[in-house]
Design an enzyme around this catalytic site. Structure first.
Site, PDB file in Angstrom:
ATOM      1  CB  SER A   1      -9.147   0.180  -0.200  1.00  0.00           C
ATOM      2  OG  SER A   1      -8.565   0.342  -1.457  1.00  0.00           O
TER       3      SER A   1
ATOM      4  CG  HIS B   1      -5.349   3.722   0.796  1.00  0.00           C
ATOM      5  ND1 HIS B   1      -4.941   2.416   0.606  1.00  0.00           N
ATOM      6  CD2 HIS B   1      -6.600   3.803   0.268  1.00  0.00           C
ATOM      7  CE1 HIS B   1      -5.899   1.743  -0.009  1.00  0.00           C
ATOM      8  NE2 HIS B   1      -6.915   2.552  -0.232  1.00  0.00           N
TER       9      HIS B   1
ATOM     10  CG  ASP C   1      -2.316   0.555   0.865  1.00  0.00           C
ATOM     11  OD1 ASP C   1      -2.407   1.796   0.809  1.00  0.00           O
ATOM     12  OD2 ASP C   1      -3.266  -0.208   0.666  1.00  0.00           O
TER      13      ASP C   1
END
Length: 726
Positions: free
Chosen positions: A496, A158, A98
C-alpha cells in the site's frame, strides 16, 4: 443490453429499484444488485452477459524514501540524461481509491505554479457534515467522492498516508513521536492534484463500490489512478473488479497503478496481475529502526521496533522464555509462542518474556503474544524468530522488540548459560545509511502470476517499508503512547505504501510527456528501473539472495530516469485484446468488454493460444522451454521518444543469479539485430529475441532470468526476461 437485463429483473418477482445497488456507464456497462441464486444463473445465461460475480470484500494493502531513490543513481551507473527539469505536474490529477483523506493535513497544501483546477476536470466535491466545500480547495484536493460511510473524510489514516506519499506537499520538520524519522516529508509529485474516491472504511472495501469509483473517475477526468488494495484470493480477469475497472480506465487513457499485495514471500501470491495494470512490489530504504536488547554483562542484541519503553537503560529486569513460564495445562509449544492462556502469571510477573513465534510464520501480528504477557503481569515482550527484518512495528502500551533467528539463538544461549538472566529493552534509535538497500520486503507478494505465467509480475518495486507520511487526526487511536496527542504523521509498511510512490512518478512522467499513453508511462517506469542496491550489487530479497523478476519486476523505480526513457514499448489496446484471446476468452465476450473491440470489429485469430502471450509488446518477456534443443523466438517493437536526431543503441544480454555461469551453456539468449538506429521522434524499430536450450538442459533452478538492455551514452533501456520450464 444492460437496460434490457435490468428491465427484466425489475419486472420479475416483485423486484424494487432499491435492489439495484449500482449502475456503471462510463467505462464498463453493468450493474450491482441483490440477486437470488436462481437469478444469478438466469442472468449469466443471457446473451451479452460477460460475467456475474459476487460482491467480494477487498483488502487495503516520506522523510527518506524519495531522497533514497535519488541517491541510488550513484550505485547504478546511470548514464547522464539529457537535461530535464522537474516537471510541473499541477495539471495532473491522481485519483486515490482508498479510505478517504484528512484535508487539513499539512501535506495537502498546494505546491506548484498552477493554483487553479486543471483544464478538462469534470469532478466534484461531495460534501458532508464533517467535510465542507473548503476541504476541496482546488489548489491540491480538486475532488472528493464517497461510497461508504457518510463522508470522504479519512478516519482510518490509510488513505491520507497513501495520498500524501503520491502527491503530498513539502513539509519541513516532519517526524513521528519523539522526533523519530525527522526530516522533510514530501510526495512523489508535490504539485499534482488529488481526487479522493473513498471506497474503503477500515476493512470494508466492496467490489461493487470499486467499480462505481472507476466509473466516476473515468467521467471526472483523472490521469492516474492509485489503488492500494486487492483481493484476498486472485481471480481470473473477468471476475476481478480491479482488472475490469482498470481495463476500462486504460481504454480511456488513464494509467492505473496498484499494490502487489502483502502475502509474500510465498510464490504466486500476486494481486492485481492484469497486464494493463502497473503492479508494484515493496522494498526497503536505507533507514532502520533499532530497539535493541541490553543483556546483563553488557552484550547488545539487535532488535527492531518503534517504541518508547519506560524501562531503565540498565539490564535490571529478569528475563524468561515462554516455555519456562508454561502454565500447567498447556503444551510447551503453545507456551513457547505465548499463545492465549499458555503462561503462568507467577512465573512471568515483573519479567521480560521471550515469545518464540517460529511456528507461527512471519505474518503474525503479535497482538496475542503481547496481550498474554501483559495480562500475566509481564513487564515486556521480545518476539523471537521473526524474519520480517527491516519492518518496524509499534504497540505502545507494553515495551516490545523483535529479533530474527540468529539473535534469538544468542538470547537462548544467554538464558541457558546464565543463572540469573537480566535484560532491558532500549528506546528506538534511527540508523541511517543502512546497507544493503533496497531489499525486497519479506511480505511483498511474489510472482509468477497464477493467472498467466506468460507475463512477468510484479512490474516494478518501490519503497514500502517504514514509510513516514500524513496521518488522520480523527478518532483517537488506541495505538499511541499514553497521554500523547495523535501524531500528524504515521509510519507504515506494505505494498500500500509502495504503490503511491509509483503513482507519483507516473504523474511526473505524464506532466513531462503529455502525449504518453498508459503503456508508454508503464514502459518508462520499467525500462529505467534500478537493478543495483546502494553497495553497487544486485538488489536482494530479505534472505540476502539475489532478487528475480518474480520478486521485484524490472527493478526499483527510478523517478528521474523515467521522465526521459529514450525508448518505450507501446502496448496498444489491441495487444490487450489479443491477450484476452490468448488467455481463452472468445471474440464475442471481448467485444462486450471493450468499446474499442466493438468499434473496430475486433476478432480473435484462429490459432489463439496462451503461448502467444509472450509475443505481445510488453516491456518484459516470459517464455516456456520444456526440453533440450528447443527454440522460441519473440518479437518486440521500440518507439523513439528522445526527439529527432541520430540515436544508435546496442543490445546487451545479462543473465541473473549466482548460477548464471552454469546455466549459460544450456540456455542461450540471442538478440537480432544487435543495433537499432532511430532518426525521428516516434520512429519504431523491431527486434527479435531467440531463446534456445542445448543438451543437458534440465532447468536445475526454477527459472532462468536476466535482462535485455538497449544502451548508448545517454540511455539504458532495460527489460527483464524469464525462461521457465513449467
Amino acid at each position: 443490453m444492460k437496460e434490457a437485463v435490468l428491465g427484466s429483473l425489475l419486472q420479475s418477482g416483485g423486484r424494487q429499484e432499491m435492489d439495484i445497488l449500482n449502475t456503471y456507464n462510463h467505462g464498463l456497462s453493468g450493474f450491482a444488485a441483490r440477486l437470488s441464486a436462481e437469478e444469478v444463473e438466469s442472468i449469466a445465461a443471457q446473451p451479452g452477459v460477460v460475467s456475474v460475480f459476487p460482491d467480494s470484500n477487498l483488502q487495503l494493502h516520506t522523510t527518506r524514501s524519495w531522497d533514497f531513490l535519488q541517491d541510488l543513481s550513484g550505485s547504478n551507473a546511470v548514464p547522464p540524461l539529457p537535461a530535464t527539469s522537474r516537471p510541473d505536474s499541477s495539471n495532473v490529477v491522481i485519483g486515490i481509491f482508498d479510505s478517504g483523506i484528512w484535508p487539513e493535513a499539512q501535506s495537502f497544501r498546494h505546491e506548484g505554479t498552477n493554483l487553479s483546477v486543471p483544464r478538462g476536470w469534470k469532478g466534484t466535491c461531495v460534501t458532508a457534515a464533517d467535510f465542507n466545500e473548503t476541504a476541496c480547495h482546488g489548489t491540491k484536493i480538486v475532488g472528493a467522492r464517497y461510497y461508504i460511510s457518510d463522508s470522504p473524510r479519512d478516519y482510518d489514516g490509510h488513505g491520507s498516508h497513501v495520498a500524501s506519499t503520491a502527491a503530498g506537499a513539502t513539509v519541513e520538520k516532519a517526524s513521528f513521536y519523539d522526533g523519530l524519522a525527522a526530516g522533510t516529508a514530501r510526495g512523489g509529485s508535490p504539485p499534482a492534484k488529488i481526487a479522493v474516491y473513498k471506497v474503503c472504511d477500515e476493512d470494508n472495501c466492496r467490489s461493487r463500490i470499486l467499480l462505481h469509483a472507476f466509473d466516476d473517475a473515468i467521467a471526472d477526468g483523472v490521469h492516474i489512478i492509485s489503488m492500494s488494495l486487492g483481493s484476498r484470493h486472485l481471480k481470473e480477469f473477468l471476475e476481478d473488479p480491479q482488472a475490469i475497472g482498470a481495463f476500462h480506465a486504460v481504454e480511456h487513457g488513464i494509467t492505473v497503478v496498484c499494490s502487489a499485495g502483502n502475502s509474500g514471500p510465498r510464490p504466486s501470491t500476486m494481486s492485481n496481475d492484469a497486464p494493463w495494470i502497473v503492479t508494484v512490489a515493496a522494498s526497503t530504504v536505507d533507514r532502520d529502526f533499532r530497539s535493541d536488547i541490553l543483556l546483563g554483562g553488557g552484550k547488545v542484541i539487535k532488535g527492531e521496533w518503534i517504541g518508547l519503553p519506560d524501562l531503565s537503560g540498565s539490564p535490571i529486569y529478569p528475563l524468561i522464555d515462554g516455555r519456562s513460564a508454561k502454565a500447567g495445562n498447556v503444551s510447551f509449544r503453545a507456551a513457547r509462542g505465548c499463545k492465549p492462556g499458555s503462561l503462568n502469571k507467577k512465573k512471568t510477573q515483573g519479567k521480560l518474556v521471550i515469545c518464540d513465534i517460529k511456528d507461527e510464520g512471519n505474518d503474525v501480528k503479535f497482538i496475542n503474544q503481547v496481550v498474554e504477557v501483559a495480562v500475566k503481569g509481564g513487564l515486556g515482550v521480545i518476539i523471537a524468530n521473526n524474519e520480517s527484518k527491516r519492518v518496524a512495528q509499534y504497540l505502545w502500551d507494553v515495551p516490545i522488540t523483535k529479533v530474527g533467528s540468529r539473535e534469538a539463538a544468542q538470547l537462548m544461549a544467554y538464558l541457558k548459560t546464565t543463572r540469573k538472566p537480566l535484560a532491558t529493552i532500549l528506546p528506538t534509535v534511527v540508523v541511517g545509511n543502512y546497507t544493503p538497500a533496497p531489499e525486497v520486503a519479506f511480505f511483498s507478494s511474489r510472482g509468477p502470476s497464477s493467472n498467466s505465467a506468460d507475463i512477468i509480475k510484479p512490474d516494478v518495486t518501490a519503497p514500502g517499508v517504514d514509510i513516514l507520511a500524513a496521518s488522520s487526526l480523527g478518532e483517537e487511536s488506541p495505538n499511541k503512547p499514553k497521554g500523547r496527542p495523535k501524531s500528524r504523521f504515521n509510519i507504515a509498511s506494505g505494498t500500500s505504501m509502495s504503490c503511491p510512490h509509483v503513482s507519483g512518478v507516473a504523474a511526473n512522467i505524464k506532466a513531462a510527456n503529455p502525449a504518453f499513453t498508459p503503456s508508454a508511462i508503464k514502459s518508462a517506469i520499467m525500462t529505467t528501473a534500478f537493478s543495483n542496491n546502494n553497495l553497487g550489487s544486485r538488489i536482494t530479497t530479505h534472505t540476502g539472495e539475489e532478487a528475480t523478476p518474480y520478486d521485484l519486476g524490472a527493478g526499483e523505480v527510478n523517478p528521474r530516469g523515467s521522465l526521459n526513457p529514450g525508448l518505450v514499448y507501446e502496448t496498444e489496446i489491441t495487444h490487450y485484446l489479443r491477450f484476452m484471446c490468448y488467455y481463452g476468452y472468445d471474440t464475442k465476450t471481448i467485444r462486450f468488454i471493450s468499446k474499442i473491440a466493438q468499434s473496430s470489429n475486433f476478432s480473435c485469430r484462429p490459432n489463439s493460444r496462451s503461448s502467444l502471450i509472450s509475443n505481445l509488446n510488453f516491456p518484459s518477456i516470459s517464455v516456456l522451454l520444456r526440453r533440450p534443443n528447443q527454440i522460441r523466438t519473440v518479437r518486440r517493437v521500440l518507439t523513439n521518444v528522445a526527439g529527432n536526431g541520430n540515436w544508435t543503441y546496442s543490445a546487451v544480454v545479462e543473465l541473473g543469479g549466482s548460477d548464471a555461469a552454469q546455466v549459460l551453456p544450456c540456455v542461450k539468449v540471442k538478440v537480432f539485430p544487435t543495433r537499432l538506429v532511430f532518426t525521428r521522434n516516434g520512429e519504431r524499430c523491431s527486434y527479435r529475441v531467440r531463446f534456445s536450450t542445448k543438451d543437458g538442459y534440465a532447468m536445475n533452478q526454477e527459472v532462468v532470468y536476466g535482462w535485455i538492455t538497449w544502451t548508448n551514452p545517454h540511455f539504458k533501456v532495460r527489460s527483464p526476461f524469464v525462461v521457465r520450464s513449467n
